[in-house]
Enzyme design. Structure first.
Site, short mmCIF file in Angstrom:
data_model
loop_
_atom_site.label_atom_id
_atom_site.label_comp_id
_atom_site.label_asym_id
_atom_site.label_seq_id
_atom_site.Cartn_x
_atom_site.Cartn_y
_atom_site.Cartn_z
N GLU A 26 6.77 11.28 21.29
CA GLU A 26 7.42 11.71 20.29
C GLU A 26 7.10 12.94 19.71
OE1 GLU A 26 7.74 8.79 16.94
OE2 GLU A 26 9.41 9.73 16.07
N CYS A 31 13.48 7.97 12.01
CA CYS A 31 13.16 7.01 13.20
C CYS A 31 13.92 7.21 14.40
CB CYS A 31 12.77 5.59 12.92
SG CYS A 31 12.32 5.29 11.17
N GLU A 88 7.23 -0.95 12.81
CA GLU A 88 8.44 -0.14 13.42
C GLU A 88 7.78 1.19 13.54
OE1 GLU A 88 10.83 2.69 13.09
OE2 GLU A 88 11.71 1.93 11.27
N GLY A 116 -0.95 4.55 13.70
CA GLY A 116 -1.20 3.77 12.47
C GLY A 116 -0.82 2.19 12.62
N GLY A 117 0.61 2.08 13.12
CA GLY A 117 1.02 0.58 13.42
C GLY A 117 -0.03 -0.26 14.48
N LYS A 151 1.06 -1.03 -0.02
CA LYS A 151 -0.13 -0.06 0.05
C LYS A 151 0.87 1.20 -0.06
CE LYS A 151 -2.13 2.60 3.06
NZ LYS A 151 -1.83 3.74 2.41
N GLY A 178 6.03 3.45 10.51
CA GLY A 178 5.23 4.84 10.65
C GLY A 178 4.77 5.15 12.06
N SER A 179 3.63 5.92 12.23
CA SER A 179 3.35 6.18 13.48
C SER A 179 2.69 5.02 14.37
CB SER A 179 2.15 7.14 13.44
OG SER A 179 0.96 6.66 13.04
#
Lengths: 507, 507
Positions: A391, A300, A263, A243-244, A183, A239-240
């Site tokens: 973060e 990251c 991650e 989202g993860g 995606k 990503g965030s």
């Protein structure tokens, strides 16, 4: 050349109704190409084709898969300036970074090609038969690794090449023998499509089954449809945390749960000892100003948290770090949403009790350019307020002034999981560095000594991952050859005749 | 000697109000000892102590942990006949099985001791520095494995020793440097307590921190409290799909999700080719009658599904298998609940359309003794009805008569994940065995050729696990030295001075 369509098993298709464009953050305007989100049927088609491809792909030799990966690398390089230009237009990142990241992407593909050209990556294990063993004979048993099945890969906003369409997740999954459905990240859908064309060309040239690779456009719904598809067998995401975690939750609730390697967020604590500050506060300040602002802080492994112990040189260091950081030219962020997120999250943190902004780039900036921030807070306030642990994705760093070493260790022990931890110290440091390493390693995936966390070397010893929420499974890495372990599982063959064993288990 | 209390970090405590007794299934009556379920506070205390122990235990040398494991083995043997008797009284299993399983348990402990006495199990990786590399120098990076933290282990009903208190999960977790909190299986809480005392003695003798091991009594709520405790970092489970999935769901919903390795249900398909039946139908029937009824069918790898292709010898084989199976003396099951579950699940399956019971032990049996059943169904009916795929835990097997090889392959492709698959074939078989192996390996963790799935060798090449629902994560195994990988994660050290590296990464 960019169509805006979805790449479903080699065909460019767009039957959906939902359209979007990418944004040029430097000009703060939309890029011209209209992208069409994939429909649920298109996503289903991509996964079904991946499943069919899996039946063939999993049996192909390692040298054949290596040829495929190397050809993808060649085709990416053949995209030449068009890829570099599209990358810059969609990310606001400079040409040097585009070229560097392309080099990293190509290097990763070739590294995995080299790995799987031989079969010893499969951790083959052999137990010889003992027909005369008492009380029971022992059978011949051999074990190897086989691929899980189709893998869904989610492109990362901050690495349009190296952690996206043909990035580390895709390269390692294809290397393992898993077809991939990407995606693409909506912020750089054009870059993704170009890379998808390179993969499709490579698949054709090397005789891969069509469904071995697809790339779809879309947002949250497309991700949900992809992860919920019963024939998807694993997920890779960068990503965030939000989202993860959402993907992890979906995958865990499936009738057949599947592994998700996400991650995610990390503030990458850096411990700076009083001895180090006494000896080289200026040098550390300069180095860290560079690390905090590198890539507009959109890494990251960006050092978002500096832990110090109050002492003679702490104030001097903080002032110097702020001065050096704001002296650097502000840079463009990836997208207006990233910029607004940066400001909002920064304010959430700096508005907390006890937090002082020591330095912030002032004045009017170009749209989407980030004002770097250095803030400070006491150890006690940091301990008491988990909001300060969050973060702030961008060129932001918080210096925590601990009252003593015990408080510093207490802060580390209570930290959420992190990708990295860094120790800046002197050779005969007064701080108990052994204890510091022991405490820190329990919260991170990688410890750096007298260096910076930014810059993730692609090599076998690299660990890119860490305790939650740095990743959803700390037992795996997203970078380096061991990243392949996310997509494979062991299978044992007991009492097998030679002719039925895979070639690499014969003999 | 058995107190019925919980063993919390070396102390035997019981402040709870909920009591229970174990059952002697052969006599169908309760055993005398009253066990007290752990309270939430006691569970919290055990985990907190495990966390404190972790800080010390994780730093201990491999030889020290090996000494601990070997001493546990010694202390288990020192329990001598009391352990064997308690095992039999609580499980209904015969003495030979008790002694054999104790031997397996001791062997597992010693195997893990041998493994961790040296440090090469940590998959240590070294990348040398390249200070002159262009454009950027490369740092020295070294990677090793470290333990995750306290592990919750759930004892299995069907292996009171080898998969319970000091079983494979506990042995591998302790070997890794993870403290363990066992929830003993309520069916054999006395056996568990005896083994817990052996572990406590071994911990004292070898100078382990008190919290390195605890064992609690309890049912579902105790399990929930344990898995939800924030300081528990991983879960090992062997048992039913419902139980394992419930723990997996809990662990996935935690604020910090943790890995769960649950080894659950499996019907372990066995493919028998027409050539094999033509040549040795009687021999296969006799062998499989033994495998189906071994341990009263209460093995994870019990062959619950035999796949044949209709042919001259199929009916003959099915009749012979039924005859041989019911000719064997009925045996006692582990517990009245297991017996009633066996009957209920068996009826659920045999009452489905198209299913014929070919053989069933008739007449009145002792309470808790199981009537072995052989049933048969057509490939078409099996394909159409997923209820027929469900495990009937006990001496039950279903023979599926496929109309041809294509239907057989279709059945395998559509099967849920399994621990094992077995192929019974001839040397120059008419069936395409290469294709059969390829199809089967995608659904199982281990393939056996011309053997039986029961009997899980403890060796490095063993894979005990498989695609869901055989296990919650097919990438790991519960048996063999690689079982340790469930409880460890990689950590990288970058640019480290020698004196700060762990000993096994120095040099």
């Amino acid at each position: 050349m960019i169509t805006g369509k979805n790449c479903i098993a080699g065909e460019f298709i767009a039957k959906g109704k939902v359209e979007f464009r990418t944004i040029n953050p430097k000009l703060n305007m939309e890029n011209p190409t209209i992208f069409v989100e994939a429909t649920k049927e298109e996503i289903g088609g991509a996964v079904d084709m991946a499943w069919e491809a899996f039946k063939v792909f999993r049996k192909m030799s390692g040298t054949k898969r290596a040829e495929f990966l190397n050809t993808i690398a060649d085709e990416i390089l053949a995209l030449d300036q068009e890829l570099v230009d599209t990358y810059m237009l969609e990310s606001g990142l400079p040409e040097g970074r585009a070229v560097g990241e392309r080099g990293r992407t190509v290097f990763q593909l070739r590294t995995f090609a080299e790995l799987v050209a031989k079969e010893d990556w499969r951790e083959n294990t052999f137990d010889a038969a003992q027909p005369d063993r008492k009380p029971l004979p022992k059978d011949d048993i051999r074990k190897t690794m086989i691929p899980l099945g189709p893998v869904a890969v989610f492109g990362a906003s901050n690495f349009p090449l190296a952690y996206s369409t043909a990035g580390g997740d895709t390269a390692s999954a294809l290397a393992a023998g898993c077809p991939v459905i990407v995606k693409s990240h909506p912020m750089h859908a054009g870059t993704s499509e170009l890379v998808a064309t390179a993969i499709v060309k490579a698949a054709e040239k090397t005789g891969m089954p069509k469904g071995v690779f697809s790339s779809i456009n879309g947002g949250i719904q497309a991700g949900v449809d992809l992860v919920n598809h019963p024939k998807v067998k694993a997920v890779g995401f960068t990503g965030s945390i939000a989202g993860g975690r959402a993907l992890f939750d979906l995958a865990s609730k499936r009738e057949e749960p599947i592994p998700v390697f996400a991650e995610m967020g990390s503030i990458n604590p850096v411990i700076i000892t009083p001895n180090a500050l006494a000896k080289r506060a200026s040098e550390i300040a300069k180095t860290y100003a560079g690390s905090i602002t590198l890539g507009t802080g959109q890494f990251c492994t960006n050092p978002g948290l500096l832990l110090t112990v109050q002492g003679y040189h702490t104030q001097e260091f903080i002032q110097e770090l702020a001065k050096e950081t704001i002296a650097l030219d502000p840079q463009c962020m990836l997208h207006p949403n990233i910029k607004s997120g940066y400001e909002k999250k920064g304010e959430n943190v700096t508005s907390q009790s006890g937090v002082t902004v020591v330095g912030k780039v002032e004045g009017t900036l170009e749209p989407n350019y980030a004002a770097s921030v250095v803030a400070t807070v006491s150890g006690a306030d940091f301990l008491a307020n988990p909001k300060l642990h969050q973060e702030v994705f961008g060129p932001f760093s918080m210096v925590v002034q601990c009252k003593n070493e015990a408080e510093l260790l207490q802060i580390i022990e209570g930290l959420e999981g992190q990708l990295t931890g860094t120790i800046i110290a002197e050779k005969d440091d007064d701080m108990d560095l052994i204890e510091l390493v022991d405490t820190l390693q329990n919260r991170v995936g990688r410890i750096i000594y007298n260096g910076v966390p930014t810059g993730v070397e692609v090599c076998p010893s690299m660990q890119h991952g860490g305790p939650y929420p740095a990743s959803t499974d700390s037992r795996f890495t997203a970078v380096g050859i061991h990243a392949i372990k996310r997509w494979v599982r062991p299978v044992s063959y007991q009492s097998f005749p030679q002719e039925l064993l895979p070639d690499h288990l014969k003999g």
